[in-house]
Design a protein around this motif. Sequence first.
Motif: not given
Length: 519
Positions: A99-116
């Motif tokens: 999972e892509p992370r930002r500030f130590g947390r999962i970056d859901f927006k980036s994750m959804n974009r890469r999955a799409a």
Amino acid sequence: MSGVEIAFPGVKALDGVGLRLFAGEVHSLMGENGAGKSTLIKALTGVYDIDAGTIVVEGVDRHFATPSAAQDAGISTVYQEVNLCANLTVAENIMLGREPRRFGRIDFKSMNRRAAALLERLDLDIDPRSVLAEHPIAVQQLVSIARALEVDARVLILDEPTSSLDADEVAQLFVVIRRLRDAGVAVVFVSHFLDQVFDISDRLTVLRNGTFVGEYLTRDITPVGLVSKMLGRELDALTDLDDESRAPASAVPGAEPVVRAVGIGRKGVIEPIDLDLFEGEVVGVAGLLGSGRTELARLLFGADRSDEGSIEVRGRLTKLRTPRAAIGQDIAFCSENRRSEGVVGDLSVRDNLVLALQASRGWLRPIPQKTKDALVARYVEALDIRPANPDALLRNLSGGNQQKVLLARWLITQPKVMILDEPTRGIDIGAKTQIQKLVSELARDGMSVVFISAELEEVLRISDRVVVMRDRRKISDRRNVDTSVADLMETIAAGSSEPDGTRRDGAGLTGTDGGPTDA
């Protein structure tokens, strides 16, 4: 891969096997059960360490100590069973563990974009935020492929990817496979469906008994030729049974079958099938692995429930919903999976022999010790079980003697119908011959026997009638009169898609039956 060898205790799983994969090709890995396909895949993907041989990726010697090391080299696998988390979203499954992370947390927006983006590459129009369980199996299979591609796969291994798909879903998957092939991915396709193999493959590698048989361009081999190379020829040491020991054909005009199955089937597993079993007859069931042989046996024994059709036993309509119900109708079944569905290794030979009889009586009615000892002594001698020590633990016996114990277990119950699924697989020639003779003797004494085997010579040797299965349906039911192995191979291969002549060229080919061939 060149000269790959892998040995397990007591068995050499791979012996000098090679495999060449080219970018922009679909390469089918072919062979019967036990040929070494899964072992070779696990060697390539870092699950198994190889004892000898080399793995070269783009000219560089590689050693994959773990699956993650193989993934880092761009080799990904999608297995037959969807190994995803149904309760997570599509995007979470694709990116799980990465999972892509930002500030130590999962970056859901980036994750959804890469999955799409990955889903778009597969032309899969679904919301990456949707829960995976909401989608059919075919879509889940494509999500598995998207996950494999997320690591920038150069080699994509698809292990029986179509086993749970219908025709339309297979077509959808093949569109994706061809798109990946055209993008330069080397795709390994493992399947027992000949039609699909000839439809999607550019190249074939055939294994048999842990050895390399040959590599062929799909356009240069026929379905019959492929089946022949997969099955090979039987050892000369296993000679034909004498006419005296062959089971007589007993399906005379007007005879009533012991079991009559009409239109029994199970959705997604086996197409509706009719089958009559007569007293004193051996019905051989032939076909490649995945053709529906075992599925048919399990329906007849109630191990799996039929969705449709009916079964009559001795002229009476019967519901075989459980194995116990089948046992009550004098039907016995020896599974092909001897180790997990037959042998109770920690029990003695004696306890294994009387297991089915005790189960049929119920545990509140134990078999008298005197009766038990007499039965055990009789069948140990009759089947020549070695060592002839009923107190020996079954796990310490050879495979052939374990198989004899399982046969004796059911014979003690005095069944009218015996279903044998690969009863001679993995056992030595001597034990194989003894079991074949026993089957013929049982039929001669009036038992109805269903004999399932991948070895066509074996099926023809002892069967009065042969049922041929392919792609989970019955395609032939014939009396065994002047039938040859070639006839059965023709029947099994009939209807397979012929190569269309549009396959890509590659490099030189080498098989065991010929020298180098310009591709």
